[in-house]
Design a protein around this motif. Sequence first.
Motif, short mmCIF file in Angstrom:
data_model
loop_
_atom_site.label_atom_id
_atom_site.label_comp_id
_atom_site.label_asym_id
_atom_site.label_seq_id
_atom_site.Cartn_x
_atom_site.Cartn_y
_atom_site.Cartn_z
N LEU A 196 2.87 -3.18 0.41
CA LEU A 196 3.05 -3.72 1.77
C LEU A 196 2.29 -5.03 1.95
CD1 LEU A 196 2.03 -0.34 3.32
CD2 LEU A 196 4.32 -1.25 3.53
N THR A 197 2.86 -5.92 2.72
CA THR A 197 2.15 -7.14 3.11
C THR A 197 1.82 -7.04 4.60
OG1 THR A 197 4.21 -8.30 3.60
CG2 THR A 197 3.30 -8.56 1.39
N GLY A 198 1.02 -7.99 5.07
CA GLY A 198 0.70 -8.02 6.50
C GLY A 198 -0.39 -7.04 6.89
N THR A 199 -1.17 -6.58 5.93
CA THR A 199 -2.25 -5.63 6.20
C THR A 199 -3.57 -6.38 6.33
OG1 THR A 199 -1.11 -3.91 4.95
CG2 THR A 199 -3.46 -3.59 5.30
N GLN A 238 -10.22 -8.71 7.57
CA GLN A 238 -9.87 -9.49 6.38
C GLN A 238 -8.43 -9.20 5.96
OE1 GLN A 238 -12.40 -8.76 3.02
NE2 GLN A 238 -11.59 -10.50 1.88
N ALA A 239 -7.66 -10.25 5.74
CA ALA A 239 -6.27 -10.08 5.30
C ALA A 239 -6.24 -9.53 3.88
CB ALA A 239 -5.53 -11.41 5.35
N ILE A 240 -5.35 -8.59 3.65
CA ILE A 240 -5.15 -8.00 2.33
C ILE A 240 -3.81 -8.52 1.82
CG2 ILE A 240 -4.92 -5.84 1.02
CD1 ILE A 240 -7.64 -6.16 2.46
N ASP A 241 -3.79 -9.20 0.68
CA ASP A 241 -2.55 -9.77 0.16
C ASP A 241 -1.46 -8.71 0.03
OD1 ASP A 241 -3.52 -12.36 -0.03
OD2 ASP A 241 -4.21 -12.09 -2.09
N THR A 242 -1.78 -7.63 -0.68
CA THR A 242 -0.83 -6.53 -0.85
C THR A 242 -1.60 -5.23 -0.78
OG1 THR A 242 0.52 -7.89 -2.34
CG2 THR A 242 0.94 -5.52 -2.35
N ALA A 243 -1.19 -4.37 0.14
CA ALA A 243 -1.76 -3.02 0.23
C ALA A 243 -0.83 -2.09 -0.53
CB ALA A 243 -1.88 -2.59 1.69
N TRP A 244 -1.41 -1.19 -1.30
CA TRP A 244 -0.65 -0.23 -2.10
C TRP A 244 -0.87 1.15 -1.51
CZ3 TRP A 244 2.53 -1.65 -6.09
CH2 TRP A 244 2.47 -3.00 -6.46
N GLU A 245 0.19 1.72 -0.91
CA GLU A 245 0.08 2.97 -0.17
C GLU A 245 0.76 4.12 -0.89
OE1 GLU A 245 0.75 3.19 4.30
OE2 GLU A 245 2.57 4.15 3.52
N ILE A 246 0.12 5.27 -0.88
CA ILE A 246 0.72 6.50 -1.39
C ILE A 246 0.79 7.48 -0.24
CG2 ILE A 246 0.48 8.44 -2.99
CD1 ILE A 246 -1.09 6.57 -4.85
#
Length: 122
Positions: free
Chosen positions: A37-40, A45-53
């Motif tokens: 996901l983007t926009g996290t 602090q902005a997170i480039d890509t969040a990886w969710e399970i």
Amino acid sequence: MTASLPAWSSPENLTQMLKADGEVEIDGWSPLMITALTGTAYQGQAIDTAWEISLDAGEAPNGEDLDGYGWEEELGKAVEAANPDLAKRCHWESEMSTFVVWVETEQDCRALAEIIWKAVST
């Protein structure tokens, strides 16, 4: 018996797909849903890509019926036992109906997915 661990495969054009759609599902890990996901943002602090399970609430391999919080408790213990450093980097956000955890790198997500897969597949 543990089901075979799926092969990890994120799309080669992941960056372009995220720019277009904001999220990309990583296939092949059912019943786990793995999403980039983007926009996290986290703690401002902005997170480039969040990886969710995520995992829907339901019956555990031992026959116990678990809600999202129950899965979080069980899987949190499994992650802590397998990789305490990784457990410290996890962001736990479960709800009653769904277990949710996310991390900030693909490498961490892959390691986390392997631990969770083994825990829910036995």
